[in-house]
Design a protein around this motif. Structure first.
Motif, PDB file in Angstrom:
ATOM      1  N   ASN A  72      33.086 -52.862  -9.095  1.00 19.58           N
ATOM      2  CA  ASN A  72      31.703 -52.209  -9.253  1.00 19.58           C
ATOM      3  C   ASN A  72      31.656 -50.949  -8.431  1.00 19.58           C
ATOM      4  OD1 ASN A  72      30.036 -54.351 -10.218  1.00 19.58           O
ATOM      5  ND2 ASN A  72      30.009 -55.317  -8.356  1.00 19.58           N
ATOM      6  N   ALA A  73      32.572 -50.749  -7.452  1.00 19.95           N
ATOM      7  CA  ALA A  73      32.337 -49.463  -6.871  1.00 19.95           C
ATOM      8  C   ALA A  73      33.568 -48.572  -6.618  1.00 19.95           C
ATOM      9  CB  ALA A  73      32.061 -49.869  -5.142  1.00 19.95           C
ATOM     10  N   CYS A  74      34.794 -49.151  -6.915  1.00 21.41           N
ATOM     11  CA  CYS A  74      36.079 -48.486  -6.704  1.00 21.41           C
ATOM     12  C   CYS A  74      36.867 -47.849  -8.050  1.00 21.41           C
ATOM     13  CB  CYS A  74      36.993 -49.170  -5.712  1.00 21.41           C
ATOM     14  SG  CYS A  74      36.363 -49.780  -4.282  1.00 21.41           S
ATOM     15  N   SER A  75      36.590 -48.941  -8.945  1.00 21.69           N
ATOM     16  CA  SER A  75      37.559 -48.974 -10.039  1.00 21.69           C
ATOM     17  C   SER A  75      37.073 -47.602 -10.916  1.00 21.69           C
ATOM     18  CB  SER A  75      37.596 -50.073 -11.098  1.00 21.69           C
ATOM     19  OG  SER A  75      36.224 -50.137 -11.470  1.00 21.69           O
ATOM     20  N   VAL A  76      36.048 -46.994 -10.996  1.00 22.38           N
ATOM     21  CA  VAL A  76      35.534 -45.816 -11.573  1.00 22.38           C
ATOM     22  C   VAL A  76      36.261 -44.695 -11.467  1.00 22.38           C
ATOM     23  CG1 VAL A  76      33.742 -45.455 -10.192  1.00 22.38           C
ATOM     24  CG2 VAL A  76      33.658 -44.522 -12.632  1.00 22.38           C
ATOM     25  N   CYS A  77      36.674 -44.715 -10.053  1.00 18.96           N
ATOM     26  CA  CYS A  77      37.576 -43.431  -9.608  1.00 18.96           C
ATOM     27  C   CYS A  77      39.069 -43.742  -9.666  1.00 18.96           C
ATOM     28  CB  CYS A  77      37.339 -43.264  -8.361  1.00 18.96           C
ATOM     29  SG  CYS A  77      35.417 -42.530  -7.973  1.00 18.96           S
ATOM     30  N   HIS A  78      39.455 -45.146  -9.131  1.00 20.10           N
ATOM     31  CA  HIS A  78      40.987 -45.345  -8.950  1.00 20.10           C
ATOM     32  C   HIS A  78      41.575 -46.176 -10.107  1.00 20.10           C
ATOM     33  CE1 HIS A  78      41.052 -44.214  -4.651  1.00 20.10           C
ATOM     34  NE2 HIS A  78      39.885 -44.838  -4.486  1.00 20.10           N
ATOM     35  N   GLY A  79      40.759 -46.624 -11.007  1.00 14.12           N
ATOM     36  CA  GLY A  79      41.171 -47.511 -12.043  1.00 14.12           C
ATOM     37  C   GLY A  79      41.653 -48.880 -11.549  1.00 14.12           C
ATOM     38  N   ALA A  80      42.251 -49.769 -12.357  1.00 15.53           N
ATOM     39  CA  ALA A  80      42.574 -51.241 -11.967  1.00 15.53           C
ATOM     40  C   ALA A  80      43.406 -51.533 -12.800  1.00 15.53           C
ATOM     41  CB  ALA A  80      41.322 -52.078 -11.780  1.00 15.53           C
ATOM     42  N   PRO A  81      44.058 -52.751 -12.810  1.00 15.08           N
ATOM     43  CA  PRO A  81      45.144 -53.333 -13.509  1.00 15.08           C
ATOM     44  C   PRO A  81      44.398 -53.398 -15.025  1.00 15.08           C
ATOM     45  CG  PRO A  81      45.102 -54.580 -11.448  1.00 15.08           C
ATOM     46  CD  PRO A  81      44.075 -53.421 -11.277  1.00 15.08           C
ATOM     47  N   GLY A  82      44.863 -52.866 -15.868  1.00 13.46           N
ATOM     48  CA  GLY A  82      44.253 -52.788 -17.496  1.00 13.46           C
ATOM     49  C   GLY A  82      43.161 -52.151 -17.622  1.00 13.46           C
ATOM     50  N   VAL A 115      41.139 -54.624   2.078  1.00 11.00           N
ATOM     51  CA  VAL A 115      42.753 -54.314   2.445  1.00 11.00           C
ATOM     52  C   VAL A 115      43.797 -55.220   1.783  1.00 11.00           C
ATOM     53  CG1 VAL A 115      44.326 -53.992   4.357  1.00 11.00           C
ATOM     54  CG2 VAL A 115      42.222 -53.097   4.730  1.00 11.00           C
ATOM     55  N   ALA A 116      43.386 -56.560   1.905  1.00 11.20           N
ATOM     56  CA  ALA A 116      44.332 -57.691   1.248  1.00 11.20           C
ATOM     57  C   ALA A 116      44.310 -57.516  -0.140  1.00 11.20           C
ATOM     58  CB  ALA A 116      43.834 -58.983   1.685  1.00 11.20           C
ATOM     59  N   PHE A 117      43.216 -57.004  -0.658  1.00 14.36           N
ATOM     60  CA  PHE A 117      43.082 -56.840  -2.120  1.00 14.36           C
ATOM     61  C   PHE A 117      43.727 -55.597  -2.760  1.00 14.36           C
ATOM     62  CE2 PHE A 117      41.122 -54.755  -5.903  1.00 14.36           C
ATOM     63  CZ  PHE A 117      41.216 -55.659  -6.893  1.00 14.36           C
ATOM     64  N   VAL A 118      43.642 -54.583  -1.952  1.00 13.71           N
ATOM     65  CA  VAL A 118      44.293 -53.237  -2.370  1.00 13.71           C
ATOM     66  C   VAL A 118      46.023 -53.582  -2.012  1.00 13.71           C
ATOM     67  CG1 VAL A 118      44.803 -51.003  -1.713  1.00 13.71           C
ATOM     68  CG2 VAL A 118      42.454 -51.950  -1.869  1.00 13.71           C
ATOM     69  N   ARG A 119      46.362 -54.220  -1.029  1.00 17.02           N
ATOM     70  CA  ARG A 119      47.749 -54.444  -0.812  1.00 17.02           C
ATOM     71  C   ARG A 119      48.330 -55.246  -1.891  1.00 17.02           C
ATOM     72  NH1 ARG A 119      50.350 -52.002   1.073  1.00 17.02           N
ATOM     73  NH2 ARG A 119      49.702 -51.650   3.262  1.00 17.02           N
ATOM     74  N   ARG A 120      47.609 -55.962  -2.782  1.00 19.00           N
ATOM     75  CA  ARG A 120      48.293 -56.617  -3.868  1.00 19.00           C
ATOM     76  C   ARG A 120      48.141 -56.006  -5.281  1.00 19.00           C
ATOM     77  NH1 ARG A 120      47.073 -59.815  -0.113  1.00 19.00           N
ATOM     78  NH2 ARG A 120      47.930 -61.816   0.213  1.00 19.00           N
ATOM     79  N   LEU A 121      47.567 -54.691  -5.172  1.00 17.87           N
ATOM     80  CA  LEU A 121      47.407 -54.016  -6.318  1.00 17.87           C
ATOM     81  C   LEU A 121      48.484 -53.463  -6.974  1.00 17.87           C
ATOM     82  CD1 LEU A 121      44.240 -51.886  -5.957  1.00 17.87           C
ATOM     83  CD2 LEU A 121      44.445 -53.675  -7.714  1.00 17.87           C
ATOM     84  N   PRO A 122      49.830 -53.240  -6.259  1.00 19.23           N
ATOM     85  CA  PRO A 122      50.939 -52.787  -7.009  1.00 19.23           C
ATOM     86  C   PRO A 122      51.557 -53.829  -7.901  1.00 19.23           C
ATOM     87  CG  PRO A 122      50.912 -51.745  -4.664  1.00 19.23           C
ATOM     88  CD  PRO A 122      49.766 -52.873  -4.995  1.00 19.23           C
ATOM     89  N   GLY A 123      51.309 -55.140  -7.427  1.00 22.02           N
ATOM     90  CA  GLY A 123      51.876 -55.996  -8.283  1.00 22.02           C
ATOM     91  C   GLY A 123      51.254 -56.977  -9.130  1.00 22.02           C
ATOM     92  N   MET A 124      49.627 -56.684  -9.057  1.00 19.78           N
ATOM     93  CA  MET A 124      48.808 -57.238  -9.942  1.00 19.78           C
ATOM     94  C   MET A 124      48.812 -57.078 -11.337  1.00 19.78           C
ATOM     95  SD  MET A 124      44.480 -57.620  -9.149  1.00 19.78           S
ATOM     96  CE  MET A 124      45.102 -58.019  -7.078  1.00 19.78           C
ATOM     97  N   LEU A 177      46.114 -46.516  -7.133  1.00 17.42           N
ATOM     98  CA  LEU A 177      46.286 -47.315  -5.787  1.00 17.42           C
ATOM     99  C   LEU A 177      47.517 -48.424  -5.921  1.00 17.42           C
ATOM    100  CD1 LEU A 177      42.873 -48.306  -4.477  1.00 17.42           C
ATOM    101  CD2 LEU A 177      44.501 -46.410  -3.593  1.00 17.42           C
ATOM    102  N   ALA A 178      47.562 -48.515  -7.256  1.00 18.05           N
ATOM    103  CA  ALA A 178      48.863 -49.438  -7.674  1.00 18.05           C
ATOM    104  C   ALA A 178      50.063 -48.681  -7.184  1.00 18.05           C
ATOM    105  CB  ALA A 178      48.960 -49.604  -8.987  1.00 18.05           C
TER     106      ALA A 178
END
Length: 348
Positions: free
Chosen positions: A81-91, A149-158, A108-109
């Motif tokens: 809702n709040a972060c992916s618009v700037c940082h993107g997300a897996p896919g 923090v735990a979610f962002v930590r997992r982004l590189p391998g998500m 962030l990945a």
């Protein structure tokens, strides 16, 4: 000919340089357009200063337990809702307009691997000046920051599939799309330990909670992001829909678990320490949430959060009752009371 450098001459030179700098800024000649980017030396200096600041402040102010992996569903929902618009997300690609900022939001990945958990906690909670990275919307919910923090930590391998599983597939036919990603289409919270069961809750309480988050009276960056976008009629309709679902009523009723000490706190309280019975407020027909059948992990975590709210020392003055009450519950009884209210069997 030798020129003697005196303090007076040095001061005069500094004054001249300062005035010249102010005149240069006043002239408007300096290009501050985001499209012009930074000089390489400027970009290096700002990032060097930022990294030094984060490293120092995180070492002294971040908690020793900066990540909580038990709440990835709510963290993923807020990120979407709040972060992916700037940082993107897996896919999911970031918005091009956000990437045109100076500096652009990092991927962030890749970027998350450059920081440890304490540093990520500090960045997420406090944001970074001279960038588009804001501070966490509320400063009294470190539990939400830990989950992020735990979610962002997992982004590189998500993977994109894992990300979508955490966010939840939106139901285009549902009017509750903004809510079901975390709370589920059945109102049972998708099994997430930090997400409360809403199905079967009193509609007036649910509406008051949404209004409290939207106005800032209730503290949660995750919920504020959703509630502040809702119209009053939408809040009322969503509250009625969740209240009509089988949620709390479909779970074992309080009392199914046989724990005499927990039952005494729930039904009678502890008069010796001025602890009122939980059931005196949290029962059907009362203007407070029904706790019978609520998720035990959620109840226990909220009680621990309230115990740590050192800003509230007197409920009569602050009108904040739960922090005071939570501190009167014996520490070793929190999980037992929560399990009793949820209808879960006692732990052996």
């Amino acid at each position: 000919m030798t020129i003697r450098i005196t303090w007076l001459r040095a001061l005069a030179a500094a004054l001249v340089l300062g005035v010249a700098g102010m005149l240069f800024a006043w002239s408007g000649v300096m290009n501050l357009a985001a499209s012009s980017g930074h000089w390489k030396i400027t970009d290096w200096f700002l990032h060097w200063a930022m990294r030094s600041s984060v490293r120092t402040h995180a070492a002294f102010t971040s908690p020793d337990d900066p990540a909580d992996a038990t709440g990835l569903v709510s963290a993923a929902g807020h990120f979407a809702n709040a972060c992916s618009v700037c940082h993107g997300a897996p896919g999911v690609k970031p918005a091009p307009v956000m990437q045109a900022a100076t500096p652009p939001a990092p991927d962030l990945a890749k970027n998350a691997t450059e920081w440890n958990d304490k540093q990520l906690f500090w960045i997420v909670q406090h944001g970074v000046k001279y960038t588009g990275m804001p501070a966490w919307a509320v400063q009294d919910r470190p539990d939400e920051v830990r989950r992020m923090v735990a979610f962002v930590r997992r982004l590189p391998g998500m993977t994109p599939a894992h990300y979508q599983a955490l966010v939840g597939e939106p139901d285009p036919a549902s009017d509750l799309a903004a809510c079901t990603g975390c709370h589920g289409v059945d109102g049972k919270g998708r099994g997430a330990p930090d997400v409360p069961v809403l199905g079967g809750q009193d509609p007036a309480y649910l509406l008051a909670a949404l209004q409290g988050y939207a106005s800032g009276r209730r503290s949660s960056a995750v919920m504020q992001q959703v509630a502040m976008r809702m119209q009053p009629q939408e809040m009322a309709a969503d509250a009625r829909r969740f209240a009509a679902m089988l949620g709390l009523d479909a779970r074992p009723a309080a009392g199914a678990a046989t724990d005499a000490e927990a039952a005494r706190i729930v039904t009678s309280g502890l008069p010796a320490v001025q602890l009122p019975a939980c059931a005196s407020c949290h029962a059907p027909g009362k203007p407070y949430p029904v706790l019978a059948g609520q998720r035990a992990t959620y109840i226990a975590q909220r009680l621990r959060d309230w115990r740590g709210d050192k800003n509230v020392v007197d409920a009569r003055k602050s009108h904040a009752t739960m922090p005071v009450i939570a501190r009167r519950i014996p520490h070793d009884m929190i999980d037992r009371v929560a399990r009793y209210l949820a209808g879960d069997p006692p732990q052996r």
